[in-house]
Design a protein around this motif. Structure first.
Motif, PDB file in Angstrom:
ATOM      1  N   MET A 121       1.333   1.999 -10.432  1.00 47.40           N
ATOM      2  CA  MET A 121       2.628   2.081  -9.708  1.00 47.40           C
ATOM      3  C   MET A 121       3.383   2.166 -10.660  1.00 47.40           C
ATOM      4  SD  MET A 121       2.276  -1.022  -6.600  1.00 47.40           S
ATOM      5  CE  MET A 121       3.769  -0.401  -5.894  1.00 47.40           C
ATOM      6  N   ALA A 122       3.334   1.311 -11.964  1.00 47.46           N
ATOM      7  CA  ALA A 122       4.203   1.673 -12.966  1.00 47.46           C
ATOM      8  C   ALA A 122       4.665   2.985 -13.405  1.00 47.46           C
ATOM      9  CB  ALA A 122       4.052   0.782 -14.186  1.00 47.46           C
ATOM     10  N   ILE A 123       3.226   3.701 -13.597  1.00 50.81           N
ATOM     11  CA  ILE A 123       3.315   5.080 -14.047  1.00 50.81           C
ATOM     12  C   ILE A 123       3.568   6.248 -13.079  1.00 50.81           C
ATOM     13  CG2 ILE A 123       1.705   6.938 -15.219  1.00 50.81           C
ATOM     14  CD1 ILE A 123       0.036   4.619 -16.238  1.00 50.81           C
ATOM     15  N   MET A 124       3.044   5.939 -11.870  1.00 53.19           N
ATOM     16  CA  MET A 124       3.282   6.756 -10.919  1.00 53.19           C
ATOM     17  C   MET A 124       4.679   6.630 -10.393  1.00 53.19           C
ATOM     18  SD  MET A 124       1.066   8.868 -10.288  1.00 53.19           S
ATOM     19  CE  MET A 124       1.781   9.735  -8.998  1.00 53.19           C
ATOM     20  N   GLY A 125       5.078   5.547 -10.194  1.00 52.54           N
ATOM     21  CA  GLY A 125       6.429   5.170  -9.604  1.00 52.54           C
ATOM     22  C   GLY A 125       7.471   5.725 -10.436  1.00 52.54           C
ATOM     23  N   SER A 126       7.349   5.723 -12.023  1.00 53.75           N
ATOM     24  CA  SER A 126       8.436   6.228 -12.841  1.00 53.75           C
ATOM     25  C   SER A 126       8.357   7.709 -12.900  1.00 53.75           C
ATOM     26  CB  SER A 126       7.932   5.597 -14.331  1.00 53.75           C
ATOM     27  OG  SER A 126       7.997   4.480 -14.335  1.00 53.75           O
ATOM     28  N   LEU A 127       7.223   8.230 -12.767  1.00 51.21           N
ATOM     29  CA  LEU A 127       7.126   9.673 -12.782  1.00 51.21           C
ATOM     30  C   LEU A 127       7.734  10.331 -11.470  1.00 51.21           C
ATOM     31  CD1 LEU A 127       3.288  10.306 -13.787  1.00 51.21           C
ATOM     32  CD2 LEU A 127       5.379  10.888 -15.116  1.00 51.21           C
ATOM     33  N   GLU A 128       7.688   9.584 -10.417  1.00 48.24           N
ATOM     34  CA  GLU A 128       8.153   9.909  -9.265  1.00 48.24           C
ATOM     35  C   GLU A 128       9.807  10.056  -9.384  1.00 48.24           C
ATOM     36  OE1 GLU A 128       7.188  11.090  -5.640  1.00 48.24           O
ATOM     37  OE2 GLU A 128       5.544  11.950  -6.950  1.00 48.24           O
ATOM     38  N   SER A 129       9.992   8.602 -10.110  1.00 50.99           N
ATOM     39  CA  SER A 129      11.490   8.480 -10.062  1.00 50.99           C
ATOM     40  C   SER A 129      12.098   9.964 -11.104  1.00 50.99           C
ATOM     41  CB  SER A 129      11.795   7.271 -10.677  1.00 50.99           C
ATOM     42  OG  SER A 129      13.067   7.193 -10.955  1.00 50.99           O
ATOM     43  N   GLY A 130      11.442  10.052 -12.007  1.00 52.66           N
ATOM     44  CA  GLY A 130      11.894  11.117 -12.964  1.00 52.66           C
ATOM     45  C   GLY A 130      12.045  12.658 -12.421  1.00 52.66           C
ATOM     46  N   LEU A 131      10.861  12.740 -11.839  1.00 52.11           N
ATOM     47  CA  LEU A 131      10.516  14.397 -11.550  1.00 52.11           C
ATOM     48  C   LEU A 131      11.332  14.544 -10.319  1.00 52.11           C
ATOM     49  CD1 LEU A 131       6.677  14.728 -12.313  1.00 52.11           C
ATOM     50  CD2 LEU A 131       8.624  15.486 -13.464  1.00 52.11           C
ATOM     51  N   ASN A 170      12.780  10.200  -6.382  1.00 53.65           N
ATOM     52  CA  ASN A 170      12.189   9.191  -5.586  1.00 53.65           C
ATOM     53  C   ASN A 170      11.678   7.780  -5.942  1.00 53.65           C
ATOM     54  OD1 ASN A 170      10.697   8.179  -3.364  1.00 53.65           O
ATOM     55  ND2 ASN A 170       9.251   9.498  -3.090  1.00 53.65           N
ATOM     56  N   HIS A 171      12.495   6.900  -5.468  1.00 53.91           N
ATOM     57  CA  HIS A 171      12.302   5.709  -6.273  1.00 53.91           C
ATOM     58  C   HIS A 171      11.270   4.816  -5.369  1.00 53.91           C
ATOM     59  CE1 HIS A 171      15.415   6.948  -8.897  1.00 53.91           C
ATOM     60  NE2 HIS A 171      16.233   7.260  -7.886  1.00 53.91           N
ATOM     61  N   ASN A 172      10.601   5.080  -4.361  1.00 51.36           N
ATOM     62  CA  ASN A 172      10.059   4.379  -3.323  1.00 51.36           C
ATOM     63  C   ASN A 172       8.944   3.548  -3.992  1.00 51.36           C
ATOM     64  OD1 ASN A 172      11.780   5.228  -1.120  1.00 51.36           O
ATOM     65  ND2 ASN A 172      10.304   6.930  -0.390  1.00 51.36           N
ATOM     66  N   ILE A 173       8.168   4.197  -4.862  1.00 53.57           N
ATOM     67  CA  ILE A 173       7.212   3.555  -5.188  1.00 53.57           C
ATOM     68  C   ILE A 173       7.616   2.348  -6.373  1.00 53.57           C
ATOM     69  CG2 ILE A 173       5.065   3.598  -6.841  1.00 53.57           C
ATOM     70  CD1 ILE A 173       4.778   6.473  -6.171  1.00 53.57           C
ATOM     71  N   LEU A 174       8.748   2.639  -6.959  1.00 53.93           N
ATOM     72  CA  LEU A 174       9.252   1.399  -7.844  1.00 53.93           C
ATOM     73  C   LEU A 174       9.968   0.284  -7.039  1.00 53.93           C
ATOM     74  CD1 LEU A 174      10.633   3.347 -11.141  1.00 53.93           C
ATOM     75  CD2 LEU A 174       8.403   2.144 -10.719  1.00 53.93           C
ATOM     76  N   PHE A 175      10.431   0.740  -5.958  1.00 53.59           N
ATOM     77  CA  PHE A 175      11.008  -0.266  -5.081  1.00 53.59           C
ATOM     78  C   PHE A 175       9.979  -1.001  -4.425  1.00 53.59           C
ATOM     79  CE2 PHE A 175      14.694   2.740  -3.747  1.00 53.59           C
ATOM     80  CZ  PHE A 175      15.481   2.397  -5.161  1.00 53.59           C
ATOM     81  N   ALA A 176       8.791  -0.669  -4.251  1.00 50.57           N
ATOM     82  CA  ALA A 176       7.798  -1.314  -3.578  1.00 50.57           C
ATOM     83  C   ALA A 176       7.317  -2.324  -4.762  1.00 50.57           C
ATOM     84  CB  ALA A 176       6.448  -0.505  -2.995  1.00 50.57           C
ATOM     85  N   LYS A 177       7.295  -1.640  -5.952  1.00 48.54           N
ATOM     86  CA  LYS A 177       6.815  -2.407  -6.878  1.00 48.54           C
ATOM     87  C   LYS A 177       7.473  -3.488  -7.223  1.00 48.54           C
ATOM     88  CE  LYS A 177       5.338  -1.693 -11.870  1.00 48.54           C
ATOM     89  NZ  LYS A 177       6.473  -2.646 -12.305  1.00 48.54           N
ATOM     90  N   SER A 178       9.075  -3.330  -7.110  1.00 48.83           N
ATOM     91  CA  SER A 178       9.850  -4.427  -7.573  1.00 48.83           C
ATOM     92  C   SER A 178       9.748  -5.484  -6.555  1.00 48.83           C
ATOM     93  CB  SER A 178      11.376  -3.766  -7.127  1.00 48.83           C
ATOM     94  OG  SER A 178      11.573  -2.898  -7.871  1.00 48.83           O
ATOM     95  N   MET A 179       9.483  -5.393  -5.240  1.00 47.93           N
ATOM     96  CA  MET A 179       9.013  -6.342  -4.299  1.00 47.93           C
ATOM     97  C   MET A 179       7.800  -7.304  -4.855  1.00 47.93           C
ATOM     98  SD  MET A 179       9.746  -4.624  -0.607  1.00 47.93           S
ATOM     99  CE  MET A 179       9.123  -6.321   0.225  1.00 47.93           C
ATOM    100  N   LEU A 180       6.961  -6.587  -5.168  1.00 49.38           N
ATOM    101  CA  LEU A 180       5.552  -7.222  -5.699  1.00 49.38           C
ATOM    102  C   LEU A 180       5.784  -8.035  -7.080  1.00 49.38           C
ATOM    103  CD1 LEU A 180       3.016  -4.218  -5.196  1.00 49.38           C
ATOM    104  CD2 LEU A 180       3.139  -6.683  -3.474  1.00 49.38           C
ATOM    105  N   ASP A 181       6.357  -7.337  -7.976  1.00 48.52           N
ATOM    106  CA  ASP A 181       6.544  -8.039  -9.343  1.00 48.52           C
ATOM    107  C   ASP A 181       7.724  -9.125  -9.039  1.00 48.52           C
ATOM    108  OD1 ASP A 181       5.261  -6.141 -10.351  1.00 48.52           O
ATOM    109  OD2 ASP A 181       6.840  -5.012 -11.470  1.00 48.52           O
TER     110      ASP A 181
END
Length: 233
Positions: free
Chosen positions: A114-124, A127-138
């Protein structure tokens, strides 16, 4: 960077909530909860690691990454940074598990798909959805960790911001080589490191997860090489 910023804030808020309300939980209960989280971390990491298409890629990545990580001594750098922060946030001579909490939480939040894929999706793709989901879990886990391990958990927001931010900003440079197989093996390698974190949380044996961290990125050239040579990919 929006996803990373939200993730950082979630850890800080969750950490403070744990410090404020964690005293209501008995120590035995906190210990049991931490053990439960340790088992869950093993499950998550194991399921990620088993998604590899070629275990030789994971093995080679961890071996080479471990050599590089030991040379840099990432774990020591993290501990030294944690100790420096500890000297700023705790009174001299006061017993504190700040550094352990900081290192453990930092690795948990930084290692993983999630940290890697979320950051890649955000940068490329923005799309911040993965990091938003990770934010809730963290944020939720930070409540539990901070209530059990202390303020060092909140400080882990700093390496999370730097690590995920660097991947997000550098994603454009890697756009041409981040194929499905590459991302899959990066996730599998990261999954095995998460298993190591679980072992550390359960205090079974100390695994230098920080020094193995480069293995996630070493998986990129290793996967490309195996794909080019048609070795099980």
């Amino acid at each position: 960077m929006l996803g990373t910023i939200v993730n950082t804030i979630a850890i800080v808020i969750g950490g403070f909530a744990g410090l404020l309300f964690g005293h209501a939980l008995p120590e035995k209960m906190k210990s049991t909860v931490i053990q439960g989280i340790g088992l869950a971390v093993l499950l998550i990491g194991g399921s990620m690691a088993l998604q590899t298409k070629n275990s030789l890629v994971v093995i080679a990545s961890l071996v080479i990454g471990g050599i590089l990580g030991e040379w840099i001594d990432i774990e020591l750098r993290l501990k030294e940074f944690g100790q420096w922060l500890e000297s700023k946030f705790t009174k001299k001579g006061e017993k504190s598990g700040f550094t352990k909490a900081f290192v453990t939480a930092s690795l948990i939040y930084c290692v993983g798909a999630m940290a890697i894929m979320g950051s890649l999706e955000s940068g490329l793709k923005g799309n911040h959805n993965i990091l938003f989901a990770k934010s809730m879990l963290d944020g939720i886990s930070a409540i539990v960790f901070a209530s059990s391990m202390g303020i060092g958990v909140i400080a882990s927001a700093i390496p999370v911001f730097l690590y995920q931010g660097a991947i997000t900003l550098g994603a454009g440079l890697l756009q041409g080589i981040l194929s499905g197989p590459v991302i899959g093996e990066m996730g599998a390698t990261g999954g095995l490191l998460i298993v190591g974190i679980g072992i550390n949380i359960l205090e079974i044996k100390e695994v230098k997860v920080g020094n193995l961290l480069p293995g996630i990125f070493i998986a990129i050239p290793i996967t490309l090489l195996f794909t080019k040579l048609h070795l099980g990919m």
